[in-house]
Design an enzyme around this catalytic site. Structure first.
Site, PDB file in Angstrom:
ATOM      1  N   SER A  62      -1.354  63.325  15.485  1.00  0.00           N
ATOM      2  CA  SER A  62      -0.534  62.487  16.372  1.00  0.00           C
ATOM      3  C   SER A  62       0.583  61.691  15.699  1.00  0.00           C
ATOM      4  CB  SER A  62      -1.423  61.532  17.169  1.00  0.00           C
ATOM      5  OG  SER A  62      -2.080  62.234  18.196  1.00  0.00           O
ATOM      6  N   SER A  64       0.442  62.317  19.822  1.00  0.00           N
ATOM      7  CA  SER A  64       0.492  61.303  20.841  1.00  0.00           C
ATOM      8  C   SER A  64       1.408  60.117  20.509  1.00  0.00           C
ATOM      9  CB  SER A  64      -0.918  60.785  21.102  1.00  0.00           C
ATOM     10  OG  SER A  64      -1.417  60.109  19.960  1.00  0.00           O
ATOM     11  N   LYS A  76       2.882  51.492  17.854  1.00  0.00           N
ATOM     12  CA  LYS A  76       2.227  52.309  18.889  1.00  0.00           C
ATOM     13  C   LYS A  76       1.353  51.415  19.760  1.00  0.00           C
ATOM     14  CE  LYS A  76      -0.456  56.619  19.384  1.00  0.00           C
ATOM     15  NZ  LYS A  76      -1.176  57.697  18.659  1.00  0.00           N
TER      16      LYS A  76
END
Lengths: 92, 424
Positions: free
Chosen positions: B128, B104, B29
């Site tokens: 997330s 996310s 990420k």
């Protein structure tokens, strides 16, 4: 709508505290959205006081010198530097 | 690579030759620092930021032999549940084209779902990792707070967030958790509990005698077809010997409110560092500090980030602190107590991971409050510092549905074992 409606001046005030410039269109949009969101947060008023023991402990360590970033590495992402320092706008 | 806009930056970083993740590829990420590879956090503010060091979790996956294939797209500063607030454009859900991948950590889940990477790291502040795992039909784990180091992660809400693994199987996700878990001198909130973990070995599918409590409060707000899929997966666990009961946690009614007040408050403080001096766009050096600072932040932050910074500033400002922030902390303590009591009765708790199936691309961003309410089933876990896993439970007309299993503090083995039985 909220019991305490949010007006555009409130949004501008908070944006000033947070140091974020806003366009007029953003102020209008946020005024409307913040009224809805803060109205929803109002329900926290129903939450009882809770006695809780925080699960906290001190985490101690010896104060030893370790290798860190070089000055060059620390400065490598700065938009502007001078003589090995970050360069920013004047404070006052 | 697939064409779902999975990565902000494609870059190959080879790990060690040997180790538990040798021959595995991994997506990271883009809020996790990678030395020499730009780390944008999905924001224009960090579009050119190149970290001079690795996050601890990045060092650990490289030491374990994994090869990094790219930095995965994400909602800007991890603020969002659809990966549509990224300054680098939305990611498409590979498992449900035309729909969002969740967020996310949407790029991380999409990378695994599309086969662009074997494994991925995401971060979970209010869901997330679990949200995109559910929407993309893969497995995602949110570890107990303190299990995994946060050193080198761009902070959003420190008291809530943990790094977590994503993979196509429970065993692979558990294996990646074994690699990243454990104490770190650089993060004083890490615990020594997981130093010699064997989470992958717990994925043995044995749920005989396991008691599972369904959280009825989290069923009520979910779509009917999501609930049907969820219940079918519970029936399957029951047929393997698990005992299913129902539990209700009154505090959960206030979890979303408490989560957003706390997360926004922490964000308003954490994101003060983005001032255009040490990194970020170059401001107008002619004005004074405050003018320059405010102009850089207007330029660098997108709407959702501004919204959360402003609301967090409001909640902490004079006259409102007790009304919002203090009450949110009370609600957080209440949620923790409710979970503690529930775990005196059952081994694990269950709910649908998300109350809905993945929305179509472009359909959610107009109404922020509705988007916040979509987090109802995931945020309680972060408030209570607990571990949880999302495992694919089936689909509704081709749209994936996730089953969330929540464990007691440091109960990772139990939820991994239970989730592996869902795959049987």
């Amino acid at each position: 709508m909220s019991d305490s409606p949010v007006d555009p001046e409130d949004v501008r005030h908070v944006a000033g505290l947070a140091r974020v410039d806003l366009a007029d269109t953003e102020v209008d949009e946020f005024t409307e959205q913040f009224a809805d969101i803060l109205d929803y947060f109002e329900a926290l008023d129903e939450v009882p006081e809770v006695d809780s023991e925080p699960e906290l402990v001190n985490v101690m360590r010896d104060d030893e010198v370790h290798e860190g970033l070089s000055q060059e590495e620390a400065l490598q992402n700065a938009p502007e530097t001078e003589d090995g320092y970050f360069k920013g706008p004047s404070v006052s | 690579m697939s064409d779902h806009n999975v990565f902000v930056t494609e870059s190959t970083v080879a790990g060690d030759d040997a180790g538990p993740l040798a021959d595995r590829t991994i997506a990271i990420k883009d809020n996790m620092s990678t030395e020499g590879v730009r780390t944008t956090c999905g924001s224009a503010m960090l579009a050119d930021y190149v970290p001079p060091y690795n996050a601890t979790v990045v060092d650990r996956v490289l030491d374990a032999g994994a090869t990094i294939v790219g930095k995965a797209n994400m909602d800007e500063f991890a603020m969002g549940g659809t990966t549509e607030t990224s300054a680098f454009g939305p990611t498409e859900n590979p498992a449900a084209p035309g729909h969002v991948p969740g967020g996310s950590s949407g790029g991380s889940a999409a990378a695994v779902a599309a086969g662009d990477a074997d494994l991925a790291l995401g971060s979970d502040t209010g869901g997330s990792v679990r949200n995109p795992a559910a929407f993309c039909g893969v497995v995602g784990i949110k570890p107990t707070y303190g299990l995994v180091s946060r050193y080198g992660i761009v902070a959003y809400a420190n008291s809530l967030e943990q790094v977590g693994p994503l993979a196509t199987t429970v065993e692979d996700a558990a294996l990646l958790l074994d690699v990243i878990a454990g104490p770190d001198d650089h993060d004083a909130t890490t615990h020594d509990r997981a130093a010699d973990s064997e989470y992958a070995a717990a994925a043995d599918g044995d749920v005989d005698g396991l008691s599972i409590g369904v959280i009825t409060d989290l069923i009520e707000g979910a779509d009917d077809d999501v609930v049907e899929t969820f219940e079918a997966s519970l029936d399957e666990l029951e047929s393997q010997g698990a005992e299913i009961t129902e539990v209700s946690l009154d505090s959960l009614e206030h979890a979303v409110q408490a989560y957003y007040v706390i997360a926004m408050s922490e964000a308003s403080s954490n994101l003060a560092r983005f001032d255009g001096v040490r990194y970020g766009p170059e401001g107008d050096r002619e004005g004074n500090w405050n003018d320059s600072f405010a102009a850089v932040r207007e330029e660098g932050f997108g709407p959702e980030v501004k919204r959360r910074i402003l609301l967090g500033t409001y909640a902490l400002s004079a006259g409102y602190h007790d009304k919002y922030y203090k009450k949110a902390q009370d609600a957080r303590a209440w949620v923790k107590q409710d979970f503690d009591e529930a775990f005196e009765e059952v081994d694990v708790l269950a709910s649908p991971t998300m109350p809905v199936t993945p929305p179509a691309l472009g359909e959610s961003l107009d109404d922020p409050l509705q988007l916040y309410l979509m987090d109802a089933n995931t945020v309680p876990v972060n408030l209570a510092n607990l571990p949880a896993i999302s495992v694919p439970a089936g689909d509704v007309d081709g749209l994936p549905v996730g089953l969330q299993l929540i464990g007691p503090k440091f109960g990772e083995e139990t939820i991994i074992r239970a989730a592996s039985a869902v795959e049987e």
